[in-house]
Design a protein around this motif. Structure first.
Motif, PDB file in Angstrom:
ATOM      1  N   ASP A 151       0.809  -1.221   0.000  1.00  0.00           N
ATOM      2  CA  ASP A 151       0.000   0.000   0.000  1.00  0.00           C
ATOM      3  C   ASP A 151       0.847   1.278   0.000  1.00  0.00           C
ATOM      4  N   GLY A 152       2.185   1.136  -0.110  1.00  0.00           N
ATOM      5  CA  GLY A 152       3.058   2.300  -0.188  1.00  0.00           C
ATOM      6  C   GLY A 152       3.652   2.769   1.128  1.00  0.00           C
ATOM      7  N   ARG A 153       3.237   2.173   2.248  1.00  0.00           N
ATOM      8  CA  ARG A 153       3.796   2.553   3.553  1.00  0.00           C
ATOM      9  C   ARG A 153       5.260   2.156   3.622  1.00  0.00           C
ATOM     10  N   PRO A 154       6.124   3.023   4.161  1.00  0.00           N
ATOM     11  CA  PRO A 154       7.514   2.623   4.365  1.00  0.00           C
ATOM     12  C   PRO A 154       7.590   1.475   5.368  1.00  0.00           C
ATOM     13  N   LEU A 155       8.472   0.523   5.106  1.00  0.00           N
ATOM     14  CA  LEU A 155       8.663  -0.618   5.995  1.00  0.00           C
ATOM     15  C   LEU A 155       9.977  -0.476   6.749  1.00  0.00           C
ATOM     16  N   THR A 156      10.002  -0.999   7.967  1.00  0.00           N
ATOM     17  CA  THR A 156      11.215  -1.022   8.787  1.00  0.00           C
ATOM     18  C   THR A 156      11.314  -2.390   9.451  1.00  0.00           C
ATOM     19  N   SER A 157      12.385  -2.606  10.188  1.00  0.00           N
ATOM     20  CA  SER A 157      12.510  -3.853  10.938  1.00  0.00           C
ATOM     21  C   SER A 157      11.452  -3.951  12.029  1.00  0.00           C
ATOM     22  N   ASP A 158      10.881  -2.831  12.429  1.00  0.00           N
ATOM     23  CA  ASP A 158       9.814  -2.833  13.444  1.00  0.00           C
ATOM     24  C   ASP A 158       8.456  -3.184  12.862  1.00  0.00           C
ATOM     25  N   THR A 159       8.308  -3.082  11.553  1.00  0.00           N
ATOM     26  CA  THR A 159       6.992  -3.325  10.935  1.00  0.00           C
ATOM     27  C   THR A 159       6.965  -4.577  10.064  1.00  0.00           C
ATOM     28  N   THR A 160       8.027  -5.402  10.132  1.00  0.00           N
ATOM     29  CA  THR A 160       8.075  -6.644   9.362  1.00  0.00           C
ATOM     30  C   THR A 160       8.496  -7.793  10.263  1.00  0.00           C
ATOM     31  N   THR A 161       8.184  -8.999   9.838  1.00  0.00           N
ATOM     32  CA  THR A 161       8.629 -10.219  10.526  1.00  0.00           C
ATOM     33  C   THR A 161       9.058 -11.233   9.478  1.00  0.00           C
ATOM     34  N   VAL A 162       9.842 -12.179   9.891  1.00  0.00           N
ATOM     35  CA  VAL A 162      10.284 -13.260   9.001  1.00  0.00           C
ATOM     36  C   VAL A 162       9.415 -14.472   9.266  1.00  0.00           C
ATOM     37  N   ARG A 163       8.843 -15.015   8.206  1.00  0.00           N
ATOM     38  CA  ARG A 163       8.061 -16.252   8.307  1.00  0.00           C
ATOM     39  C   ARG A 163       8.992 -17.394   7.946  1.00  0.00           C
ATOM     40  N   LYS A 164       9.292 -18.240   8.921  1.00  0.00           N
ATOM     41  CA  LYS A 164      10.238 -19.351   8.711  1.00  0.00           C
ATOM     42  C   LYS A 164       9.485 -20.609   8.296  1.00  0.00           C
ATOM     43  N   PRO A 165      10.167 -21.449   7.520  1.00  0.00           N
ATOM     44  CA  PRO A 165       9.508 -22.698   7.102  1.00  0.00           C
ATOM     45  C   PRO A 165       9.219 -23.595   8.292  1.00  0.00           C
ATOM     46  N   ALA A 166       8.161 -24.348   8.171  1.00  0.00           N
ATOM     47  CA  ALA A 166       7.771 -25.254   9.266  1.00  0.00           C
ATOM     48  C   ALA A 166       8.711 -26.397   9.418  1.00  0.00           C
TER      49      ALA A 166
END
Length: 152
Positions: A137-152
């Motif tokens: 949606d155009g919002r700037p992303l940072t390490s505070d607003t993202t997460t890593v999805r790891k494989p199961a």
């Protein structure tokens, strides 16, 4: 146990599930990134890379072999046809945003205020604006607003 595939690529990944770790395994040393940087800036021959970086010849030969094996640089016929030169592959060119982001981080954090340094400009001479990852949606992303999805 480390092993190489048919192209000479080491398959002993630092962290096989992490794209950052795999990328660092390929281009994470100082010299590889500087070779890629210089290739983006027009270096083509072994001598070009050696003169621009000051790297020892044996280390340069090793890094060029590694970058060729990983498909980031290819040896191609020189326009004169007398020798072979190095050219970025599409995978190597895909590192452009990485190089720009590292450059911009260096401009902000590796220089004292007022210290001079080179500047990256576009083909009209304008300074390249900061690279900022954005959400759909155009919002700037940072390490505070993202997460890593790891494989199961």
């Amino acid at each position: 146990m480390a092993r190489d595939d048919a192209a000479g690529r080491n398959l002993a990944w630092t962290d096989p599930n992490c794209p950052v770790a795999r990328a660092v395994d390929v281009v994470g040393d100082r010299w590889s990134l500087l070779i890629i940087r210089d290739a983006m800036d027009g270096a083509r021959s072994f001598t070009d890379f050696q003169q621009r970086t000051g790297i020892a010849r044996n280390i340069l030969a090793d890094r060029l072999r590694k970058l060729v094996a990983h498909g980031l640089i290819a040896q191609v016929e020189a326009p004169t046809g007398k020798r072979r030169v190095y050219a970025l592959t599409p995978a190597g060119k895909d590192l452009f945003p990485v190089i720009v982001t590292l450059r911009q981080w260096g401009e902000r954090h590796a220089y004292d205020a007022g210290e001079t340094h080179s500047v990256l400009v576009d083909d009209h001479g304008a300074v390249v604006p900061p690279v900022v990852p954005v959400a759909a949606d155009g919002r700037p992303l940072t390490s505070d607003t993202t997460t890593v999805r790891k494989p199961a």
